[in-house]
Scaffold this motif. Structure first.
Motif, short mmCIF file in Angstrom:
data_model
loop_
_atom_site.label_atom_id
_atom_site.label_comp_id
_atom_site.label_asym_id
_atom_site.label_seq_id
_atom_site.Cartn_x
_atom_site.Cartn_y
_atom_site.Cartn_z
N GLY A 17 42.72 21.65 117.75
CA GLY A 17 41.31 21.98 117.93
C GLY A 17 40.56 21.95 116.61
N TYR A 18 39.37 22.49 116.64
CA TYR A 18 38.54 22.53 115.44
C TYR A 18 38.98 23.64 114.51
CZ TYR A 18 35.29 19.10 117.20
OH TYR A 18 34.74 17.93 117.63
N LEU A 19 38.77 23.39 113.21
CA LEU A 19 39.00 24.37 112.15
C LEU A 19 37.69 24.62 111.43
CD1 LEU A 19 42.07 22.75 110.31
CD2 LEU A 19 42.13 24.37 112.21
N MET A 20 37.51 25.81 110.91
CA MET A 20 36.43 26.11 109.98
C MET A 20 37.10 26.31 108.63
SD MET A 20 33.23 26.53 109.76
CE MET A 20 32.07 27.08 108.54
N VAL A 21 36.79 25.42 107.69
CA VAL A 21 37.41 25.43 106.38
C VAL A 21 36.36 25.84 105.35
CG1 VAL A 21 38.75 24.08 104.71
CG2 VAL A 21 38.90 23.55 107.14
N MET A 22 36.74 26.79 104.47
CA MET A 22 35.78 27.30 103.49
C MET A 22 36.43 27.48 102.12
SD MET A 22 34.13 30.36 105.79
CE MET A 22 35.73 30.90 106.39
N ALA A 23 35.67 27.23 101.09
CA ALA A 23 36.06 27.63 99.74
C ALA A 23 35.19 28.84 99.42
CB ALA A 23 35.80 26.51 98.74
#
Length: 144
Positions: free
Chosen positions: A68-74
């Motif tokens: 599925g979708y991921l939310m990726v953040m720095a």
């Protein structure tokens, strides 16, 4: 300022926990410097989890992360790696304390809502994989 990579995993995205999780980090005073939602290719996941390639759970982990979708953040802030890992809680939800992200929302060790870098060295490697535009010498300011 220290940086960390955070991934809200497919179960967290599907359960609409993105705002709740981001809100917790922002209320703690951390700053999101890059973010994107995507359905990742297996190759990037295999690169991200390369240190686990010989583990028996590797194939299941990659399959789950690609479903599925991921939310990726720095994210950056003072002591961000250690504090976020405390906020996330133990990877086993049976051991995660109430009030932590995993303690409040996770149901299994694999589907445990969130990933966070475990060291400055890991953060640098992970940020380079997911946000190569941030890793030019001028933009890279990761404590070692």
């Amino acid at each position: 300022m220290e940086k960390s990579l955070i991934i809200i995993k497919p179960d967290g995205v599907e359960r609409k926990l993105i705002g709740e999780i981001i809100g917790r980090y922002e209320k703690k005073g951390f700053r999101i410097i890059a973010a994107k939602m995507l359905h990742p290719e297996r190759s990037i996941l295999e690169m991200h989890y390369a240190e686990h390639i010989d583990k028996p759970y590797f194939a299941e982990l990659i399959r789950y992360m690609a479903e599925g979708y991921l939310m990726v953040m720095a994210i950056e802030g003072e002591n961000v790696i250690e504090i976020i890992r405390l906020m996330n809680g133990h990877k086993d939800p049976k051991q995660a304390l109430p009030g932590t992200i995993r303690g409040d929302f996770a149901h299994s060790i694999t589907k445990n809502i969130i990933h966070a870098s475990d060291s400055p060295k890991t953060a640098a490697r992970e940020i380079q994989i997911w946000f190569p535009e941030l890793t030019s010498p001028k933009n890279l300011n990761i404590s070692m």
